[in-house]
Design a protein around this motif. Structure first.
Motif, PDB file in Angstrom:
ATOM      1  N   ASP A  27       0.852  -1.145  -0.038  1.00 51.31           N
ATOM      2  CA  ASP A  27      -0.043   0.060   0.035  1.00 51.31           C
ATOM      3  C   ASP A  27       0.865   1.150  -0.014  1.00 51.31           C
ATOM      4  OD1 ASP A  27       0.825  -1.163   2.326  1.00 51.31           O
ATOM      5  OD2 ASP A  27      -0.519   0.045   3.493  1.00 51.31           O
ATOM      6  N   SER A 107      -5.978  -1.492   1.239  1.00 49.01           N
ATOM      7  CA  SER A 107      -6.238  -1.999  -0.104  1.00 49.01           C
ATOM      8  C   SER A 107      -6.875  -0.832  -0.950  1.00 49.01           C
ATOM      9  CB  SER A 107      -6.746  -3.386  -0.207  1.00 49.01           C
ATOM     10  OG  SER A 107      -5.871  -4.099   0.398  1.00 49.01           O
ATOM     11  N   ARG A 119      -5.974  -2.083  -7.905  1.00 51.97           N
ATOM     12  CA  ARG A 119      -5.454  -3.415  -7.364  1.00 51.97           C
ATOM     13  C   ARG A 119      -4.918  -4.271  -8.775  1.00 51.97           C
ATOM     14  NH1 ARG A 119     -10.571  -6.070  -3.774  1.00 51.97           N
ATOM     15  NH2 ARG A 119     -10.677  -3.979  -2.344  1.00 51.97           N
ATOM     16  N   HIS A 124      -4.347  -7.788  -2.755  1.00 56.35           N
ATOM     17  CA  HIS A 124      -5.115  -6.580  -2.493  1.00 56.35           C
ATOM     18  C   HIS A 124      -6.489  -7.160  -1.977  1.00 56.35           C
ATOM     19  CE1 HIS A 124      -2.448  -4.079  -5.127  1.00 56.35           C
ATOM     20  NE2 HIS A 124      -2.074  -3.930  -3.743  1.00 56.35           N
TER      21      HIS A 124
END
Length: 608
Positions: A27, A107, A119, A124
């Motif tokens: 992230d 995520s 993603r 994720h």
């Protein structure tokens, strides 16, 4: 190109955060990218990044950094799993009332490339949970999501305003990956941000009527008593506490300390207890006025002394409770002291004590002369008992007693680092807390700290944070940092502290500290808890290994773990019955002070 991440890091620096203890994940691409942009543009990063291979170690290091510097630090972790991996350090930061800004990514919410950062990794999906901040919300003073770059400066400042106001504590911000990657206009980045209009709440004071009631009660008391646990977290309050005690001949008793609250040589300091039955001061039951100020648990109502008498105040005692942020202990499910108090006040300890000192009542204390002589005798007996215990020699092949270990450690430290302000003890000895707080007790404020909570594993990471913090604010006699930081732990605590990560961090950031491991063969505290409920039960007759609280018969090589984690940089030695204890302590201290390497001494105690 600037992004939300650029603005977030820039804001941290502008509001005075100098260090971020980090554990990176999927992230954080925008954060990592902007840190490298800073290095390219400026040669370094605005906030110093401390890489931490474990989140528990990261938050523990950050906590000690804040405890030493009295300024907030940041911790950056990875989505839900990194938030969970903060583990018991969250409890410690909350109970210890330490202002730390914890930031976690999250995520991405887009799945088809609609936004930069969408993603593109299978994790994720795995790491997307319905309510990520719920993992830590009940320990945080504030939680918020960063939804857009425009509100980053406001959220950071609001979070820190709350974190640094009583009751102080950690705060939690989080943002999804697309938000962190969003490009922003340079004007937003260049907007000045400070805490000037976001101050923490000013310290509170007693009402005039409370000053009159408490002041009169102390002045006319025959047997007053002061109980505290963490007044030492507020350095300005320590001198006022000692002055009030001297002027009115009031004994000070410390329960469950997490900071140095009173000088060891103070003539009216009468002892320390972690409230095992039979360990409270006898002065509690005879006191007619009790001032409970910045205390966690001043007594346990059901406990009895060795004669079967309850260790609690008499029904006629006048009890006054003062706490800077949470006098009712609202964050605790059940609490008993406020239910027997005459007054419960939310007020800063230093402000309160100076109000009482300036009230004009200190010169009229009842029975001052007689009481001062009696209390001085209690203090002198307390000191004499400790020093006698430190000199007791063991029978051949009998392990050293903890008191002897602490005496040898203290002597080695004082011989090598004579100025008390240049040494900091980090205490996480748990079942040996009462002895360690008594025998190692520095004769100076801020000379010893613990986590303030009960989750084990703080002291090793704290060693790194304390060294960094000491340098950052110029601690020590030379104002360049502590000469010596000492982490004293049990063997179980050592294992909880993620030693492989902690000692790697110490080597990486050249933060040498001395670690003393008190090896009693496992977790003594669970056994003591069992004995407290079942003193003559089945479990009372067997060893710790049989109870499954022991680590034997094949013990870890605690010193070897530290040496291996540092690639041989750390020095370590194991001390058992008959080995040269004093000489080894002296050598360990020398290695840290002179060679600036970590040293670790494992001291084998009587096994549980």
């Amino acid at each position: 190109m600037y992004t939300t991440s650029s603005l977030f890091l820039h804001t941290l620096a502008q509001v005075g955060i100098t260090h971020a203890f980090v554990n990176w994940g999927s992230d954080h691409p925008a954060l990592l990218e902007d840190l490298e942009r800073q290095r390219v543009d400026h040669g370094d990063t605005a906030v110093e990044i401390i890489t931490c291979p474990n989140e528990m170690a990261a938050l523990s290091a950050a906590q000690a950094f804040v405890q030493v510097t009295n300024t907030p630090a940041a911790v950056i972790v990875h989505v839900d799993v990194g938030t969970q991996a903060l583990a018991g350090a969250i409890h410690n930061a909350s109970r210890g009332k330490v202002p730390i800004l914890v930031f976690a990514g999250a995520s991405p919410s887009t799945v088809e490339g609609e936004l930069k950062g969408s993603r593109n990794e299978w994790i994720h999906w795995m790491q997307d949970v319905p309510d990520q901040p719920a993992i830590v919300r009940q320990y945080m003073r504030f939680t918020a999501q960063i939804n857009a770059p425009e509100n980053v400066p406001h959220l950071v400042r609001r979070a820190l305003q709350i974190a640094t106001s009583e009751p102080k504590g950690p705060v939690y911000l989080w943002a999804r990956r697309e938000v962190l990657e969003k490009e922003i206009d340079e004007s937003l980045f260049n907007t000045r941000t400070s805490l000037f209009r976001w101050p923490s709440i000013e310290p509170g004071a007693l009402s005039p009527s409370a000053v009159n009631v408490i002041g009169d009660a102390l002045a006319h008391a025959n047997n007053p008593l002061i109980i505290t646990s963490y007044i030492g977290r507020n350095p300005a309050a320590v001198a006022a506490l000692e002055m009030l005690s001297r002027l009115m001949a009031i004994p000070i008793f410390v329960t469950c300390p997490s900071a140095t609250n009173v000088s060891l040589s103070h003539p009216f300091f009468v002892g320390v207890s972690f409230l095992a039955p039979g360990t409270h001061t006898p002065l509690l039951s005879t006191a007619d006025v009790i001032l409970v100020i910045d205390a966690e648990v001043p007594w346990i109502p059901m406990n009895k002394d060795n004669q079967g008498n309850f260790e609690r105040p008499s029904d006629d005692a006048r009890i006054f409770v003062i706490d800077s942020g949470d006098p009712l202990k609202e964050s605790i499910g059940m609490e008993h002291v406020a239910g027997v108090a005459e007054l419960v006040c939310r007020a800063s300890a230093d402000v309160t004590l100076y109000q009482l000192l300036n009230s004009g009542r200190t010169g009229s204390a009842t029975g001052f002369y007689t009481r001062s002589k009696t209390i001085q005798a209690v203090h002198d007996a307390f000191i004499a008992d400790m020093r006698n215990a430190e000199t007791l020699t063991s029978e051949p092949n009998v392990p050293y007693a903890p008191s002897r270990v602490f005496g040898a450690l203290r002597t080695a430290v004082e011989n090598k680092v004579p100025h008390p302000a240049s040494t900091l003890y980090l205490n996480e000895t748990i079942s040996n807390y009462p002895l360690s707080w008594s025998h190692l007790h520095p004769d100076t404020p801020a000379g010893m700290l613990s986590s303030g909570g009960s989750s084990l594993g703080w002291a090793l990471g704290a060693g790194i944070g304390a060294v960094l913090g000491g340098v950052n604010v110029g601690k020590g006699a030379g104002k360049v940092g502590y000469e010596l930081v000492v982490s004293v732990v049990g063997d179980g605590t050592f294992m909880f502290g993620v030693p492989s990560s902690a000692f790697w961090m110490a080597r990486r950031y050249e933060t040498p500290f001395l670690t003393i491991v008190l090896n009693n063969g496992g977790w003594k505290s669970p056994k003591l808890s069992m004995m407290g409920v079942h003193p003559e039960g089945h479990g009372s007759k067997v060893t710790g290994n049989q109870l499954t609280v022991g680590f034997g018969p094949d013990m870890p090589d605690y010193a070897g773990i530290a040496v291996a984690a540092t690639g041989g940089w750390a020095w370590g030695k194991r001390i058992a019955a008959g080995d040269p204890l004093e000489e080894t302590m002296a050598e360990a201290v020398r290695i840290v002070v002179e060679e600036r390497r970590c040293a670790i001494v494992e001291c084998v105690l009587e096994s549980i």
